[in-house]
Design an enzyme around this catalytic site. Structure first.
Site, PDB file in Angstrom:
ATOM      1  NE  ARG A 212      58.974  24.600  25.359  1.00 14.77           N
ATOM      2  CZ  ARG A 212      59.659  25.373  24.540  1.00 14.77           C
ATOM      3  NH1 ARG A 212      59.981  24.933  23.341  1.00 14.77           N
ATOM      4  NH2 ARG A 212      60.050  26.560  24.908  1.00 14.77           N
TER       5      ARG A 212
ATOM      6  CB  SER B   6      60.663  27.378  16.454  1.00 19.13           C
ATOM      7  OG  SER B   6      59.293  27.455  16.751  1.00 19.13           O
TER       8      SER B   6
ATOM      9  CG  HIS C 144      54.121  26.922  18.679  1.00 19.74           C
ATOM     10  ND1 HIS C 144      55.069  26.885  17.687  1.00 19.74           N
ATOM     11  CD2 HIS C 144      54.732  27.497  19.744  1.00 19.74           C
ATOM     12  CE1 HIS C 144      56.190  27.432  18.133  1.00 19.74           C
ATOM     13  NE2 HIS C 144      56.025  27.800  19.376  1.00 19.74           N
TER      14      HIS C 144
ATOM     15  CE  LYS D 243      64.452  34.308  19.084  1.00 21.51           C
ATOM     16  NZ  LYS D 243      63.359  33.903  19.974  1.00 21.51           N
TER      17      LYS D 243
HETATM   18  P1  ADP Z   1      58.756  32.594  22.690  1.00 29.18           P
HETATM   19  O1  ADP Z   1      59.962  33.011  21.906  1.00 29.18           O
HETATM   20  O2  ADP Z   1      57.923  33.738  23.186  1.00 29.18           O
HETATM   21  O3  ADP Z   1      59.000  31.543  23.741  1.00 29.18           O
HETATM   22  P2  ADP Z   1      57.701  30.516  21.075  1.00 29.18           P
HETATM   23  O4  ADP Z   1      57.272  30.653  19.667  1.00 29.18           O
HETATM   24  O5  ADP Z   1      58.894  29.680  21.354  1.00 29.18           O
HETATM   25  O6  ADP Z   1      57.839  31.962  21.607  1.00 29.18           O
HETATM   26  O7  ADP Z   1      56.529  29.945  21.962  1.00 29.18           O
HETATM   27  C1  ADP Z   1      55.244  30.526  22.004  1.00 29.18           C
HETATM   28  C2  ADP Z   1      54.386  29.799  23.034  1.00 29.18           C
HETATM   29  O8  ADP Z   1      54.280  28.428  22.704  1.00 29.18           O
HETATM   30  C3  ADP Z   1      54.961  29.798  24.456  1.00 29.18           C
HETATM   31  O9  ADP Z   1      53.877  29.829  25.369  1.00 29.18           O
HETATM   32  C4  ADP Z   1      55.684  28.507  24.557  1.00 29.18           C
HETATM   33  O10 ADP Z   1      55.795  28.077  25.891  1.00 29.18           O
HETATM   34  C5  ADP Z   1      54.753  27.619  23.771  1.00 29.18           C
HETATM   35  N1  ADP Z   1      55.445  26.473  23.210  1.00 29.18           N
HETATM   36  C6  ADP Z   1      56.595  26.450  22.514  1.00 29.18           C
HETATM   37  N2  ADP Z   1      56.929  25.202  22.152  1.00 29.18           N
HETATM   38  C7  ADP Z   1      55.959  24.406  22.657  1.00 29.18           C
HETATM   39  C8  ADP Z   1      55.736  22.998  22.666  1.00 29.18           C
HETATM   40  N3  ADP Z   1      56.583  22.158  22.108  1.00 29.18           N
HETATM   41  N4  ADP Z   1      54.630  22.539  23.258  1.00 29.18           N
HETATM   42  C9  ADP Z   1      53.760  23.407  23.846  1.00 29.18           C
HETATM   43  N5  ADP Z   1      53.934  24.724  23.907  1.00 29.18           N
HETATM   44  C10 ADP Z   1      55.012  25.219  23.323  1.00 29.18           C
END
Ligand code: ADP
Length: 160
Positions: free
Chosen positions: A90, A127, A17, A41
């Site tokens: 990703r 996450s 992130h 969730k």
């Molecule tokens: P959501 O539940 O909306 O997917 P996340 O917290 O998983 O929320 O992700 C928020 C943002 O961060 C999204 O744009 C997701 O694609 C991006 N993201 C999540 N993990 C990664 C990662 N490992 N590298 C780059 N971007 C990521």
């Protein structure tokens, strides 16, 4: 001022992130990281805890604001008068869902979505995987900020 929203669950924020947030912060005057309040969730951290963790680790960028929202991301964008969402991609597996969301968001609100290719160093991070690994004692140092790592250990050990 050019602003962008970076929406997500961030339960908790990872270095993947942060890679997207920090790169967006160099392209825009302000990045608003918006934590989704998702009542259906089950999350490990409360929305306020997630907001605090993100605020702490993004302070150094200087132009990142952290907020929380409920409902549609596009409604949040309209409220804040921000016309663009940035999302990290990703792998191909992210693509179909993200494309669908981006097209819907454009259709219903005219909000644009920019996709940023994830740094391959962090492409395998999520996450939920972080939580799974820490729960069973695996080492995720270097994959999340140290303060987040500490919070994960405390929370997951306390839960056992
Ligand atoms: P959501 O539940 O909306 O997917 P996340 O917290 O998983 O929320 O992700 C928020 C943002 O961060 C999204 O744009 C997701 O694609 C991006 N993201 C999540 N993990 C990664 C990662 N490992 N590298 C780059 N971007 C990521």
């Amino acid at each position: 001022m050019r602003r962008v929203v970076c929406p997500g669950s961030f339960d908790p924020v990872t270095n993947g992130h942060l890679d997207i947030i920090s790169r967006a912060s160099r392209l825009y005057d302000e990045v608003v990281v918006a934590v989704l309040i998702n009542k259906s969730k089950k999350s490990l951290f409360t929305v306020d805890e997630r907001v605090d963790m993100i605020a702490e680790v993004t302070r150094e960028y200087g132009n990142v604001k952290v907020d929380k929202f409920y409902g549609l991301t596009v409604d949040y964008c309209k409220q804040q008068d921000i016309p663009v969402i940035v999302r990290g991609l990703r792998a191909v597996s992210d693509y179909e869902y993200e494309l669908q969301m981006a097209q819907m968001n454009h259709r219903i609100a005219g909000v644009e979505t920019l996709f940023m290719a994830t740094n391959p160093l962090y492409a395998f991070l999520s996450s939920s995987l972080m939580k799974e690994v820490v729960k069973f004692g695996g080492d995720i140092s270097g994959l999340v900020p140290d303060s987040v790592h500490q919070r994960l250990i405390e929370r997951l050990q306390r839960e056992d």
